[in-house]
Design an enzyme around this catalytic site. Sequence first.
Site, PDB file in Angstrom:
ATOM      1  N   ASP A   1       7.059  74.482  45.915  1.00  0.00           N
ATOM      2  CA  ASP A   1       7.774  73.819  44.821  1.00  0.00           C
ATOM      3  C   ASP A   1       7.140  74.011  43.446  1.00  0.00           C
ATOM      4  O   ASP A   1       7.775  73.760  42.427  1.00  0.00           O
ATOM      5  CB  ASP A   1       7.903  72.317  45.104  1.00  0.00           C
ATOM      6  CG  ASP A   1       6.556  71.607  45.188  1.00  0.00           C
ATOM      7  OD1 ASP A   1       5.503  72.278  45.098  1.00  0.00           O
ATOM      8  OD2 ASP A   1       6.534  70.371  45.351  1.00  0.00           O
ATOM      9  N   HIS A   2       5.885  74.456  43.378  1.00  0.00           N
ATOM     10  CA  HIS A   2       5.166  74.467  42.103  1.00  0.00           C
ATOM     11  C   HIS A   2       5.242  75.790  41.338  1.00  0.00           C
ATOM     12  O   HIS A   2       4.922  75.828  40.152  1.00  0.00           O
ATOM     13  CB  HIS A   2       3.684  74.141  42.338  1.00  0.00           C
ATOM     14  CG  HIS A   2       3.369  72.676  42.283  1.00  0.00           C
ATOM     15  ND1 HIS A   2       3.984  71.755  43.089  1.00  0.00           N
ATOM     16  CD2 HIS A   2       2.498  71.971  41.511  1.00  0.00           C
ATOM     17  CE1 HIS A   2       3.498  70.550  42.828  1.00  0.00           C
ATOM     18  NE2 HIS A   2       2.597  70.655  41.859  1.00  0.00           N
TER      19      HIS A   2
ATOM     20  N   ASP B   1      -1.476  66.494  46.663  1.00  0.00           N
ATOM     21  CA  ASP B   1      -0.799  66.290  45.384  1.00  0.00           C
ATOM     22  C   ASP B   1      -0.941  64.824  45.043  1.00  0.00           C
ATOM     23  O   ASP B   1      -0.795  63.959  45.915  1.00  0.00           O
ATOM     24  CB  ASP B   1       0.677  66.680  45.470  1.00  0.00           C
ATOM     25  CG  ASP B   1       1.339  66.692  44.100  1.00  0.00           C
ATOM     26  OD1 ASP B   1       1.491  67.781  43.524  1.00  0.00           O
ATOM     27  OD2 ASP B   1       1.686  65.610  43.601  1.00  0.00           O
TER      28      ASP B   1
ATOM     29  N   ARG C   1       4.339  62.010  34.140  1.00  0.00           N
ATOM     30  CA  ARG C   1       3.108  62.319  33.423  1.00  0.00           C
ATOM     31  C   ARG C   1       3.466  62.943  32.087  1.00  0.00           C
ATOM     32  O   ARG C   1       4.371  63.771  32.014  1.00  0.00           O
ATOM     33  CB  ARG C   1       2.281  63.285  34.280  1.00  0.00           C
ATOM     34  CG  ARG C   1       0.804  63.133  34.151  1.00  0.00           C
ATOM     35  CD  ARG C   1       0.104  63.758  35.351  1.00  0.00           C
ATOM     36  NE  ARG C   1      -0.244  62.745  36.334  1.00  0.00           N
ATOM     37  CZ  ARG C   1      -0.643  63.016  37.566  1.00  0.00           C
ATOM     38  NH1 ARG C   1      -0.729  64.259  37.976  1.00  0.00           N
ATOM     39  NH2 ARG C   1      -0.972  62.045  38.393  1.00  0.00           N
TER      40      ARG C   1
ATOM     41  N   SER D   1      -3.598  64.951  38.065  1.00  0.00           N
ATOM     42  CA  SER D   1      -3.296  65.705  39.275  1.00  0.00           C
ATOM     43  C   SER D   1      -4.487  65.783  40.216  1.00  0.00           C
ATOM     44  O   SER D   1      -5.641  65.734  39.788  1.00  0.00           O
ATOM     45  CB  SER D   1      -2.841  67.122  38.913  1.00  0.00           C
ATOM     46  OG  SER D   1      -1.659  67.094  38.164  1.00  0.00           O
TER      47      SER D   1
ATOM     48  N   ARG E   1      -5.589  68.290  41.714  1.00  0.00           N
ATOM     49  CA  ARG E   1      -6.052  69.677  41.856  1.00  0.00           C
ATOM     50  C   ARG E   1      -7.564  69.799  41.997  1.00  0.00           C
ATOM     51  O   ARG E   1      -8.334  69.466  41.109  1.00  0.00           O
ATOM     52  CB  ARG E   1      -5.534  70.533  40.706  1.00  0.00           C
ATOM     53  CG  ARG E   1      -6.032  70.165  39.329  1.00  0.00           C
ATOM     54  CD  ARG E   1      -5.257  70.876  38.247  1.00  0.00           C
ATOM     55  NE  ARG E   1      -3.877  70.409  38.210  1.00  0.00           N
ATOM     56  CZ  ARG E   1      -3.098  70.455  37.140  1.00  0.00           C
ATOM     57  NH1 ARG E   1      -3.545  70.960  36.012  1.00  0.00           N
ATOM     58  NH2 ARG E   1      -1.869  70.013  37.173  1.00  0.00           N
TER      59      ARG E   1
END
Length: 783
Positions: free
Chosen positions: A129-130, A194, A476, A671, A673
């Site tokens: 999806d990213h 995520d 965000r 995020s 990440r």
Amino acid sequence: MAPYCVLAARLRHALNSGVRRYHVAPVLCQRAKVAMSHFEPNEYVNYEKLEKNINIVRKRLDRPLTLSEKIVYGHLDDPEKQEIERGKTYLRLRPDRVAMQDATAQMAMLQFISSGLPKVAVPSTIHCDHLIEAQSGGEKDLRRAKDINQEVYNFLATAGAKYGVGFWKPGSGIIHQIILENYSYPGVMLIGTDSHTPNGGGLGGICIGVGGADAVDVMAGIPWELKCPKVIGVKLTGKLSGWSSPKDVILKVAGILTVKGGTGAIIEYHGPGVDSISCTGMATICNMGAEIGATTSIFPYNARMKKYLGKTGRAEIAALADEFQQHLVPDSGCQYDQVIEINLSELKPHINGPFTPDLAHPVSDIGAVAEKEGWPVDIRVGLIGSCTNSSYEDMGRSAAVAKQALARGLKCKSKFTITPGSEQIRATIERDGYAQILRDVGGLVLANACGPCIGQWDRKDIKKGDKNTIVTSYNRNFTGRNDANPETHAFVTSPEIVTALSIAGTLKFNPETDYLTGADGKKFKLEAPDADELPKLEFDPGQDTYQYPPKDGSGQHVDVSPTSQRLQLLEPFDKWDGKDLEDMLILIKVKGKCTTDHISAAGPWLKFRGHLDNISNNLLIGAINVENGKANSVRNALTQEFGPVPDTARYYKKMGVKWAVIGDENYGEGSSREHAALEPRHLGGRVIITKSFARIHETNLKKQGLLPLTFADPADYNKIHPVDKLSIVGLADFAPGKPLKCIIKHPNGSQETIMLNHTFNESQIEWFQAGSALNRMKELQQK
């Protein structure tokens, strides 16, 4: 009963490519084996184990339990002996499943490959999806993404097949919407790579965002560690009505708690007002709990969840949940660490921003506030969708607003985009006419993906540096988050308010009181939108985009070219040498907010998420250097020249010099990440010292063998200057709860000592000593 349910699950599996909704009479499945999802017919919901563990812990603690405690403690690895103290002890947990989005899945799967294990130990999925950039519209953007990212998609598909991971192809939709539709259920514990994984709390699950290394622990069958969360209760009374929406609940809470007020806590919603919120509305609220730093958020099981489970083909799970309902709601008399009360009947529509999601304003006030602050009031683009607000109900309420404007001959004055949350949502809103209404009012329907929400937006209407305003239904709105332009003022609100403001074209419009002028010159006021929370017909599943992992993937080949610029196999990080960290240089002393977007930018950098060396070229390029007030400009202490942060870090690494980063409050918010932790480790960093950390980032740093430390006295931040050298002493006696000393050496030869705190437990200290959590895992396997 049990054989019937198992047979039904197998039939659903077999019929997946055709009839993908096979309903089973709920009564037949009570207390029987019920599959966790349509896609894993042999993996079952285990409420019996949850019940057993809850009963053990309740007897030990001898007090009523909150809902979040029930589900968290219900997943303890050792409920008999586990020490439990909110906010202090570390829990060893056994989550039910793992979910990974494609940007983070690359590194997670590369780490899993490095572990040497043959197959994942729990049900796991990858969601593409990213990596889909918003440019021209859904179909064109999807085709372009498949072409550009073919190497990455092939890697993820083949790795999933080899290691037993389900693979959702590009175009399937956003990970959190897919989880809500297929995998979350009351009482589940799910971890996802995520930060908005808490979206699943809208279905009564404990769903927690983590870094890839945490996911690898769970996929490897190792108990997962989490500091025992505190519990913040949000009591809802009254009933939502008019222009007020579920989004306004979390926008209000964010304004109360701020971006770090939920750190170390689970937000648990309860009270009579809960029943006035749809299941997908509850998911919206839980999703954006990530913006207040919460470990996760959750709602108690109720009729709205049961209705959603039935509509998404999971009536048998709802029937089973009915049988165990006492474990899926809080105990009467349970105690929260903090309680916030919100009367939904009095809640007004909100809009938060710019530049931070906790700057809350009533919509009625935002125009005047914007003019006072000098924010642009003309709206350039309105954007609805994202993982936060892309449900059928969201699209229906937006369409209800758009339909009123169209009836008066109006279209959006601002550009307008729509992001469906999943292929199922896209197909259903196309069938039911919502998508066409939104197109008719001027909207562009984008691909089923994250898109502009995470910076995947090829924006053409402005130039970088142009001061402008956008309004979104996203979660965000950090500086440069959506379009890489630091002058874009991004505001977050509900989809229906975004739609109304896009029609008016200005922040000065309040749909509750202000009038629009129709094409006939007559004034009219928009009525509050009303829409079905779920489609009257069954959901249209759309195209089948799921790849089942084979029963035996041992013969599957996973190809990573040594010359690839997108993928890179991982090399183990160096082991701690047993010595103190002496005379470290300071790479950068950060001023103010430093999110994971500042530490490891997204947008165009997403293409390097599987190549650690290449993506390390974005290390801290968005952080503001306190020495000169600039981004991506730091002094090289060895040459005295100013240059980019990554280049300076690489120079220090080449010269064999260790370095540290000094940060401000809530360092690493945003995020999940883990690249923001992998990159400093890869380029020679050893220590990150801050006033405070965001939860996920602090854990990610520990996992990669770095030392995340906090000032015992936050004022000591001011004692360290970018030209100083730092030594961390006492590592030979590194122990839980024991502060470390930091000796600051100033250029004039003077020294001073400050104390630094940490939150390491014994196993996490072993991660540091081994060089990383993955190194430690390998050591244990060898033993």
